[in-house]
Design an enzyme around this catalytic site. Structure first.
Site, mmCIF file in Angstrom:
data_model
loop_
_atom_site.group_PDB
_atom_site.id
_atom_site.type_symbol
_atom_site.label_atom_id
_atom_site.label_comp_id
_atom_site.label_asym_id
_atom_site.label_seq_id
_atom_site.Cartn_x
_atom_site.Cartn_y
_atom_site.Cartn_z
ATOM 1 C CG ASP A 13 -1.757 1.221 1.385
ATOM 2 O OD1 ASP A 13 -2.348 1.637 0.369
ATOM 3 O OD2 ASP A 13 -1.873 1.791 2.490
ATOM 4 C CE1 TYR A 45 2.544 5.369 -3.458
ATOM 5 C CE2 TYR A 45 1.225 3.466 -4.077
ATOM 6 C CZ TYR A 45 2.443 4.016 -3.760
ATOM 7 O OH TYR A 45 3.553 3.221 -3.759
ATOM 8 N N GLY A 46 -3.116 8.972 -3.433
ATOM 9 C CA GLY A 46 -4.401 9.440 -3.956
ATOM 10 C C GLY A 46 -4.342 10.706 -4.785
ATOM 11 C CB CYS A 76 -3.152 0.611 -2.291
ATOM 12 S SG CYS A 76 -3.208 2.348 -2.729
ATOM 13 C CG ASN A 77 -9.539 0.901 -3.094
ATOM 14 O OD1 ASN A 77 -10.452 0.357 -3.689
ATOM 15 N ND2 ASN A 77 -9.298 0.673 -1.817
ATOM 16 C CD GLU A 157 -0.902 7.053 6.624
ATOM 17 O OE1 GLU A 157 0.103 7.125 7.366
ATOM 18 O OE2 GLU A 157 -1.155 6.060 5.926
ATOM 19 C CB CYS A 189 -9.653 4.638 0.566
ATOM 20 S SG CYS A 189 -8.057 5.097 1.274
ATOM 21 C CB THR A 190 -6.831 -0.208 2.110
ATOM 22 O OG1 THR A 190 -5.696 0.595 1.733
ATOM 23 C CG2 THR A 190 -7.236 -1.098 0.969
ATOM 24 C CG HIS A 191 -5.542 4.989 4.698
ATOM 25 N ND1 HIS A 191 -4.921 4.550 3.559
ATOM 26 C CD2 HIS A 191 -4.561 5.518 5.484
ATOM 27 C CE1 HIS A 191 -3.625 4.808 3.632
ATOM 28 N NE2 HIS A 191 -3.382 5.395 4.788
HETATM 29 N N1 DGL Z 1 -4.915 3.276 1.025
HETATM 30 C C1 DGL Z 1 -4.883 3.749 -0.288
HETATM 31 C C2 DGL Z 1 -6.119 3.414 -1.072
HETATM 32 O O1 DGL Z 1 -6.728 2.413 -0.815
HETATM 33 C C3 DGL Z 1 -4.495 5.139 -0.629
HETATM 34 C C4 DGL Z 1 -4.229 6.176 0.290
HETATM 35 C C5 DGL Z 1 -3.366 7.213 -0.329
HETATM 36 O O2 DGL Z 1 -2.162 7.003 -0.283
HETATM 37 O O3 DGL Z 1 -3.879 8.211 -0.841
HETATM 38 O O4 DGL Z 1 -6.476 4.130 -2.001
#
Ligand code: DGL
Length: 271
Positions: A13, A45-46, A76-77, A157, A189-191
């Site tokens: 992720d 990453y988003g 991670c999506n 985070e 989103c996995t968060h």
């Molecule tokens: N956890 C990630 C997801 O599922 C992305 C979070 C990120 O880095 O923006 O999209």
């Protein structure tokens, strides 16, 4: 060389969000070892471009393949939407890549035909349109309503949830016009599983909140069974956690995501 059941599962992720998926994998497959990579140097990453996420994902896949992983889970999506196809081409053909999107799409197609379904995720995931494309391909007349919620990842985070401010930010996003009258909400989103309770309490049980961690763990189990790659029940799992950048607060956050303390090693993507 043929893959062996004793080889570890690679999971990655942008940061620690994917540990929600790793946690579900550990629960469902307690005899499997995992190597987890959190690309904290490039988080979030988003809001990155597709090309940037592809470059990071290739580097991480190289590390996981070198470490002998038998399968790679993109937990991670944002990375699943930007780099899944590329990674399936790039890594050795026998090392299967599992993304977090397809198992969720399968669940939605099965459980919510003809319904209005909401989705919240990062800008990258929402702009990619991948969920709506795949759900549309399933031809179940599902109406998908997607909303980018970019404040949520930095907030989570920072360990900033279950308080008044997080509650207000979440409430503001969920009251968006586009999410009116939905019957289910995809946490893309996995968060977000970490704020699932807050979201559930806002909807007071009227909207089904769909979190992908368990369906992804099930898809992984199915793949390992099909390929005869499930580790035997006598083996003791050993997990390794790597991050591309390290901050002190990180291990504490990792504990929240994984529900157990983890020791993080630093491993840069580029030397
Ligand atoms: N956890 C990630 C997801 O599922 C992305 C979070 C990120 O880095 O923006 O999209």
């Amino acid at each position: 060389m043929a893959l062996l059941p004793s080889q570890p599962i690679g999971v990655f992720d942008s940061g620690i969000g994917g540990l929600t998926v790793a946690h579900a994998i550990r629960k469902l497959l307690p005899h499997e070892s995992m190597i987890y990579f959190g690309d904290t140097a490039h988080l979030p990453y988003g809001d990155k471009s597709e090309a940037a996420i592809q470059a990071y994902s290739i580097k991480i896949a190289d590390i996981l393949v070198k470490k002998g992983c038998k399968v790679i889970v993109i937990a991670c999506n944002s990375a699943s939407s930007a780099a899944y196809e590329l990674l399936t081409e790039y890594v050795r053909k026998d090392i299967h890549i599992i993304n977090v999107i397809d198992p969720m799409v399968a669940l939605v197609l099965e459980k919510f035909p003809g319904k209005h379904v909401g989705l919240i995720g990062t800008k990258r995931t929402v702009q990619s349109d991948v969920y709506s494309r795949k759900i549309h391909e399933g031809k179940k007349n599902i109406h998908l309503h997607s909303l980018a919620t970019p404040l949520l990842v930095p907030m989570i985070e920072e360990g900033f949830f279950k308080n008044q401010i997080s509650h207000e930010i979440i409430a503001r996003y969920l009251s968006d016009e586009s999410l009116k009258n939905i019957e289910a909400l995809i946490l893309a989103c996995t968060h977000y599983p970490l704020i699932k309770n807050e979201i559930e309490s806002l909807y007071k049980g009227k909207v089904a909140i769909l979190d992908s961690s368990e369906v992804v763990a099930k898809a992984l189990k199915q793949h390992l069974e099909d390929q005869r790659l499930l580790n035997d029940e006598a083996s003791v799992a050993h997990h390794q956690f790597m991050v591309s950048d390290y901050t002190e607060s990180f291990e504490a956050s990792a504990r929240m995501f994984f529900h157990q303390s983890v020791q993080l090693e630093r491993h840069a993507l580029w030397n």
